[in-house]
Design an enzyme around this catalytic site. Structure first.
Site, PDB file in Angstrom:
ATOM      1  N   GLN A 120       0.824  -1.216   0.000  1.00 51.89           N
ATOM      2  CA  GLN A 120       0.000   0.000   0.000  1.00 51.89           C
ATOM      3  C   GLN A 120       0.861   1.271   0.000  1.00 51.89           C
ATOM      4  O   GLN A 120       0.479   2.280  -0.589  1.00 51.89           O
ATOM      5  CB  GLN A 120      -0.913  -0.030   1.238  1.00 51.89           C
ATOM      6  CG  GLN A 120      -2.147   0.836   1.131  1.00 51.89           C
ATOM      7  CD  GLN A 120      -3.304   0.180   0.382  1.00 51.89           C
ATOM      8  OE1 GLN A 120      -3.623  -0.959   0.638  1.00 51.89           O
ATOM      9  NE2 GLN A 120      -3.921   0.888  -0.536  1.00 51.89           N
ATOM     10  N   LYS A 134       1.851   1.770  -3.684  1.00 55.89           N
ATOM     11  CA  LYS A 134       0.640   2.016  -4.475  1.00 55.89           C
ATOM     12  C   LYS A 134       0.137   3.443  -4.231  1.00 55.89           C
ATOM     13  O   LYS A 134      -0.141   4.189  -5.164  1.00 55.89           O
ATOM     14  CB  LYS A 134      -0.442   1.008  -4.049  1.00 55.89           C
ATOM     15  CG  LYS A 134      -1.740   1.127  -4.807  1.00 55.89           C
ATOM     16  CD  LYS A 134      -2.886   0.373  -4.111  1.00 55.89           C
ATOM     17  CE  LYS A 134      -2.569  -1.078  -3.867  1.00 55.89           C
ATOM     18  NZ  LYS A 134      -3.793  -1.848  -3.472  1.00 55.89           N
ATOM     19  N   LYS A 182      -2.644  -0.980   6.637  1.00 56.78           N
ATOM     20  CA  LYS A 182      -3.659  -2.016   6.370  1.00 56.78           C
ATOM     21  C   LYS A 182      -4.083  -2.617   7.690  1.00 56.78           C
ATOM     22  O   LYS A 182      -3.331  -2.568   8.668  1.00 56.78           O
ATOM     23  CB  LYS A 182      -3.048  -3.121   5.497  1.00 56.78           C
ATOM     24  CG  LYS A 182      -4.084  -3.938   4.749  1.00 56.78           C
ATOM     25  CD  LYS A 182      -4.460  -3.256   3.457  1.00 56.78           C
ATOM     26  CE  LYS A 182      -5.550  -3.971   2.705  1.00 56.78           C
ATOM     27  NZ  LYS A 182      -5.710  -3.411   1.353  1.00 56.78           N
ATOM     28  N   GLY A 211     -12.409  -0.445   2.938  1.00 56.03           N
ATOM     29  CA  GLY A 211     -12.726  -1.859   2.769  1.00 56.03           C
ATOM     30  C   GLY A 211     -11.615  -2.651   2.092  1.00 56.03           C
ATOM     31  O   GLY A 211     -10.654  -2.103   1.573  1.00 56.03           O
ATOM     32  N   ASP A 212     -11.783  -3.946   2.104  1.00 59.47           N
ATOM     33  CA  ASP A 212     -10.950  -4.904   1.365  1.00 59.47           C
ATOM     34  C   ASP A 212     -11.782  -6.191   1.386  1.00 59.47           C
ATOM     35  O   ASP A 212     -13.014  -6.122   1.525  1.00 59.47           O
ATOM     36  CB  ASP A 212      -9.573  -5.072   2.026  1.00 59.47           C
ATOM     37  CG  ASP A 212      -8.559  -5.795   1.125  1.00 59.47           C
ATOM     38  OD1 ASP A 212      -8.011  -5.161   0.203  1.00 59.47           O
ATOM     39  OD2 ASP A 212      -8.338  -7.012   1.311  1.00 59.47           O
ATOM     40  N   THR A 244     -12.109   0.418  -7.945  1.00 57.13           N
ATOM     41  CA  THR A 244     -10.972  -0.491  -8.117  1.00 57.13           C
ATOM     42  C   THR A 244     -11.128  -1.274  -9.421  1.00 57.13           C
ATOM     43  O   THR A 244     -10.187  -1.377 -10.223  1.00 57.13           O
ATOM     44  CB  THR A 244     -10.848  -1.446  -6.916  1.00 57.13           C
ATOM     45  OG1 THR A 244     -10.924  -0.683  -5.719  1.00 57.13           O
ATOM     46  CG2 THR A 244      -9.546  -2.213  -6.962  1.00 57.13           C
ATOM     47  N   ASN A 261     -16.365  -7.172  -4.931  1.00 59.11           N
ATOM     48  CA  ASN A 261     -16.405  -5.758  -5.336  1.00 59.11           C
ATOM     49  C   ASN A 261     -15.511  -5.465  -6.545  1.00 59.11           C
ATOM     50  O   ASN A 261     -15.964  -4.864  -7.526  1.00 59.11           O
ATOM     51  CB  ASN A 261     -15.993  -4.885  -4.138  1.00 59.11           C
ATOM     52  CG  ASN A 261     -15.834  -3.430  -4.534  1.00 59.11           C
ATOM     53  OD1 ASN A 261     -14.735  -2.960  -4.799  1.00 59.11           O
ATOM     54  ND2 ASN A 261     -16.948  -2.711  -4.625  1.00 59.11           N
TER      55      ASN A 261
HETATM   56  P1  NDP Z   1     -14.618  -9.087  -1.819  1.00 56.36           P
HETATM   57  O1  NDP Z   1     -14.694  -9.635  -0.453  1.00 56.36           O
HETATM   58  O2  NDP Z   1     -15.690  -8.163  -2.307  1.00 56.36           O
HETATM   59  O3  NDP Z   1     -14.514 -10.265  -2.891  1.00 56.36           O
HETATM   60  C1  NDP Z   1     -13.479 -11.190  -2.831  1.00 56.36           C
HETATM   61  C2  NDP Z   1     -13.706 -12.240  -3.901  1.00 56.36           C
HETATM   62  O4  NDP Z   1     -12.536 -13.057  -3.988  1.00 56.36           O
HETATM   63  C3  NDP Z   1     -14.871 -13.172  -3.577  1.00 56.36           C
HETATM   64  O5  NDP Z   1     -15.434 -13.644  -4.757  1.00 56.36           O
HETATM   65  C4  NDP Z   1     -14.162 -14.277  -2.800  1.00 56.36           C
HETATM   66  O6  NDP Z   1     -14.848 -15.523  -2.827  1.00 56.36           O
HETATM   67  C5  NDP Z   1     -12.860 -14.388  -3.563  1.00 56.36           C
HETATM   68  N1  NDP Z   1     -11.817 -14.858  -2.629  1.00 56.36           N
HETATM   69  C6  NDP Z   1     -11.371 -14.223  -1.518  1.00 56.36           C
HETATM   70  N2  NDP Z   1     -10.450 -14.962  -0.884  1.00 56.36           N
HETATM   71  C7  NDP Z   1     -10.336 -16.078  -1.598  1.00 56.36           C
HETATM   72  C8  NDP Z   1      -9.543 -17.231  -1.465  1.00 56.36           C
HETATM   73  N3  NDP Z   1      -8.687 -17.372  -0.433  1.00 56.36           N
HETATM   74  N4  NDP Z   1      -9.655 -18.193  -2.412  1.00 56.36           N
HETATM   75  C9  NDP Z   1     -10.512 -18.052  -3.455  1.00 56.36           C
HETATM   76  N5  NDP Z   1     -11.302 -16.978  -3.626  1.00 56.36           N
HETATM   77  C10 NDP Z   1     -11.200 -16.015  -2.716  1.00 56.36           C
HETATM   78  O7  NDP Z   1     -13.177  -8.376  -1.908  1.00 56.36           O
HETATM   79  P2  NDP Z   1     -12.637  -7.303  -2.952  1.00 56.36           P
HETATM   80  O8  NDP Z   1     -13.272  -7.513  -4.274  1.00 56.36           O
HETATM   81  O9  NDP Z   1     -12.727  -5.984  -2.305  1.00 56.36           O
HETATM   82  O10 NDP Z   1     -11.095  -7.683  -3.024  1.00 56.36           O
HETATM   83  C11 NDP Z   1     -10.556  -8.571  -3.990  1.00 56.36           C
HETATM   84  C12 NDP Z   1      -9.063  -8.327  -4.131  1.00 56.36           C
HETATM   85  O11 NDP Z   1      -8.838  -6.978  -4.563  1.00 56.36           O
HETATM   86  C13 NDP Z   1      -8.244  -8.474  -2.855  1.00 56.36           C
HETATM   87  O12 NDP Z   1      -6.958  -8.976  -3.184  1.00 56.36           O
HETATM   88  C14 NDP Z   1      -8.103  -7.051  -2.356  1.00 56.36           C
HETATM   89  O13 NDP Z   1      -6.975  -6.886  -1.541  1.00 56.36           O
HETATM   90  C15 NDP Z   1      -7.942  -6.328  -3.676  1.00 56.36           C
HETATM   91  N6  NDP Z   1      -8.248  -4.902  -3.684  1.00 56.36           N
HETATM   92  C16 NDP Z   1      -9.442  -4.426  -3.230  1.00 56.36           C
HETATM   93  C17 NDP Z   1      -9.718  -3.080  -3.287  1.00 56.36           C
HETATM   94  C18 NDP Z   1     -11.031  -2.522  -2.879  1.00 56.36           C
HETATM   95  O14 NDP Z   1     -11.214  -1.309  -3.041  1.00 56.36           O
HETATM   96  N7  NDP Z   1     -11.977  -3.297  -2.401  1.00 56.36           N
HETATM   97  C19 NDP Z   1      -8.695  -2.122  -3.754  1.00 56.36           C
HETATM   98  C20 NDP Z   1      -7.507  -2.731  -4.273  1.00 56.36           C
HETATM   99  C21 NDP Z   1      -7.307  -4.070  -4.216  1.00 56.36           C
HETATM  100  P3  NDP Z   1     -15.676 -15.975  -1.517  1.00 56.36           P
HETATM  101  O15 NDP Z   1     -16.794 -15.000  -1.396  1.00 56.36           O
HETATM  102  O16 NDP Z   1     -16.108 -17.365  -1.844  1.00 56.36           O
HETATM  103  O17 NDP Z   1     -14.720 -15.914  -0.370  1.00 56.36           O
HETATM  104  O1  2IT Z   2      -5.853  -2.626  -1.450  1.00 59.05           O
HETATM  105  C1  2IT Z   2      -6.384  -1.502  -1.520  1.00 59.05           C
HETATM  106  O2  2IT Z   2      -5.869  -0.573  -2.124  1.00 59.05           O
HETATM  107  C2  2IT Z   2      -7.676  -1.320  -0.833  1.00 59.05           C
HETATM  108  N1  2IT Z   2      -8.202  -2.272  -0.255  1.00 59.05           N
HETATM  109  C3  2IT Z   2      -8.327   0.032  -0.818  1.00 59.05           C
HETATM  110  C4  2IT Z   2      -7.753   0.900   0.276  1.00 59.05           C
HETATM  111  C5  2IT Z   2      -8.456   2.214   0.498  1.00 59.05           C
HETATM  112  O3  2IT Z   2      -8.063   2.863   1.457  1.00 59.05           O
HETATM  113  O4  2IT Z   2      -9.346   2.600  -0.270  1.00 59.05           O
END
Ligand code: NDP
Ligand code: 2IT
Length: 445
Positions: free
Chosen positions: A111, A114, A126, A165-166, A210, A241
């Site tokens: 982070q 980034k 984080k 969130g994450d 994202t 998300n």
């Molecule tokens: P969500 O919780 O909304 O969705 C996560 C998705 O990934 C779900 O479909 C979940 O499936 C799947 N998943 C999570 N863990 C696992 C695992 N161990 N094995 C297989 N599938 C998995 O999270 P986000 O969409 O917010 O985050 C997804 C990725 O993006 C993460 O790496 C996060 O760090 C990154 N990210 C998120 C940001 C944000 O703004 N939200 C910003 C930048 C990066 P299930 O529901 O079955 O667990």
């Molecule tokens: O991995 C990421 O960049 C996030 N989960 C978003 C962090 C944020 O503060 O919006």
């Protein structure tokens, strides 16, 4: 690895035993800094790189709560405040049973770079918990969030540390967290959390940011190769998300997303994922991906193998760390994939990244490609600070410009440091220089 950086890495291994994801993230950055260290000895002389690998503050706390059956549950909460040279600590909270200190530190470390790359005034941090929201009732999720914030509130603030969130933390959880913060502090301090709902201080486009941002980044990669999304087959992993809004933007730009997944398996849908149905299953019903296939004639569900075995031109991993290993990377290349852009954080193992490099696949690391989420969080902070709210169109336009800027900065920096075309070298060096120069200016703190 450069000799001076090897010493730093050895120290990281020795000081942080058992934290393999953190080691991996540090190794990936240090491995690309050799040319910087040669050109700028001041970074090693003043121990900037060693300081960057040690969080400013790490908080670990007990999160006790009572489940619907009346049983007391205990989880562990974390906040790693990694680096605040560029602004308040900024980064998400992850609620997932796999969370431990090593995961939070890898995410916090990524982070820093980034956030520096966005060009906005935000430091890196984080947090999260090993709490598993799956199968928990609304009441349980709310009580967990309230207990989590009852400790976290004393460590955060709009000028100190701003979580978001994450995985496992979306608008619902941010709402319960913000409600408890407001109650304890007696302050309507909008800028203390981002990813808020639109009616209570959130920013338009943050939900989409994202996923949209990652796809804007891919659009720039395509343009750079005189190509476009038109007719491209895309695979997106996950269905949370990031995945959902990546799919939405790919379809808007003329590509076809032919597969997505969750932790229980994946669906293929050669007619293109039906986004309304996916949103209904995932966002409204909080269901499993199999339920999508049950309601869509052209789709098939599989819990055998990986979504990365589905042929595509472009891969957007948007689930979790280390989801693409060497074998899956080989498979992607064999199936004709030429672009990989990380919506998730560190979804490709180092071996997979090497496969992409050898095959001349254009590879955009998460700290560049998924920076649109945190960048739009910083735009949310700007709106909160000025008690303003911007319209969707101009906010999306700003996001698009930020992603375009990151794309160009990565390539320009890679060129300047002898690694033309390497988005990962460019991202690491550009992010590193930005934060290190600020650290040098602020003295040994
Ligand atoms: P969500 O919780 O909304 O969705 C996560 C998705 O990934 C779900 O479909 C979940 O499936 C799947 N998943 C999570 N863990 C696992 C695992 N161990 N094995 C297989 N599938 C998995 O999270 P986000 O969409 O917010 O985050 C997804 C990725 O993006 C993460 O790496 C996060 O760090 C990154 N990210 C998120 C940001 C944000 O703004 N939200 C910003 C930048 C990066 P299930 O529901 O079955 O667990
Ligand atoms: O991995 C990421 O960049 C996030 N989960 C978003 C962090 C944020 O503060 O919006």
């Amino acid at each position: 690895m450069h000799e001076k950086l090897r010493d730093v890495y050895d120290e990281v291994l020795q000081r942080n035993p058992g934290e393999s994801e953190f080691h991996q993230a540090v190794h990936e950055v240090l491995d690309s800094l050799g040319p910087v260290v040669d050109k700028h000895p001041e970074y090693t002389d003043s121990a900037v790189i060693r300081r960057l690998c040690e969080p400013e503050r790490q908080i670990i706390f007990r999160v006790p709560w009572v489940d619907d059956a009346g049983e007391v549950q205990i989880n562990r909460g974390f906040r790693v405040e990694f680096n605040s040279a560029l602004g308040p600590f900024k980064g998400g909270l992850r609620f997932h049973p796999s969370v431990y200190l090593g995961i939070v530190k890898f995410l916090g470390y990524e982070q820093i770079f980034k956030n520096a790359l966005t060009g906005l005034p935000i430091g890196g941090g984080k947090g999260g918990s090993d709490f598993d929201p799956k199968g928990r009732s609304e009441g349980e999720v709310m009580r967990f969030c309230q207990s989590f914030m009852t400790e976290l509130y004393r460590h955060i603030g709009e000028y100190t540390d701003v979580p978001a969130g994450d995985i496992g933390v979306g608008e619902r959880e941010v709402g319960y967290l913000f409600g408890q913060y407001k109650r304890i502090t007696n302050r309507y301090e909008s800028g203390v959390l981002t990813g808020k709902g639109i009616s209570w201080g959130g920013s338009l486009v943050r939900t989409e940011a994202t996923g949209y941002g990652t796809v804007f980044f891919v659009e720039k990669m395509l343009e750079h190769r005189d190509d476009s999304f038109d007719g491209k087959r895309v695979v997106v992993s996950g269905s949370g998300n990031v995945a959902i809004y990546a799919i939405e933007k790919v379809h808007e730009l003329g590509g076809v997303v032919v597969a997505c997944s969750d932790s229980s398996g994946f669906v293929t849908d050669q007619e293109g994922i039906d986004l309304d149905l996916l949103k209904e299953v995932k966002e409204v019903q909080r269901g499993r991906i199999e339920e999508y296939a049950e309601q869509r004639g052209s789709a098939e569900f599989s819990d055998n193998g990986s979504v990365w075995e589905v042929a595509c031109d472009i891969a957007i991993p948007a689930a979790t760390q280390n989801e693409i290993d060497e074998d899956l990377a080989v498979r992607l290349v064999k199936n004709g994939c030429t672009i990989v852009a990380e919506g998730a954080n560190m979804p490709a193992t180092p071996e997979a990244v090497q496969v992409f490099a050898d095959a001349e696949v254009a590879y955009a690391p998460g700290k560049a490609a998924n920076a649109g989420g945190v960048a739009t969080s910083a735009l949310e902070m700007q709106q909160n600070a000025s008690r303003d709210s911007w319209d969707f169109g101009s906010t999306e336009e700003r996001l698009s410009r930020i992603m375009s800027g990151i794309h160009d900065r990565c390539l320009e920096t890679a060129d300047a440091y002898g690694a033309p075309g390497s988005y990962s070298t460019g991202a690491n060096i550009a992010g590193f220089i930005k934060v290190s120069d600020a650290m040098l200016a602020l003295g040994v703190i």
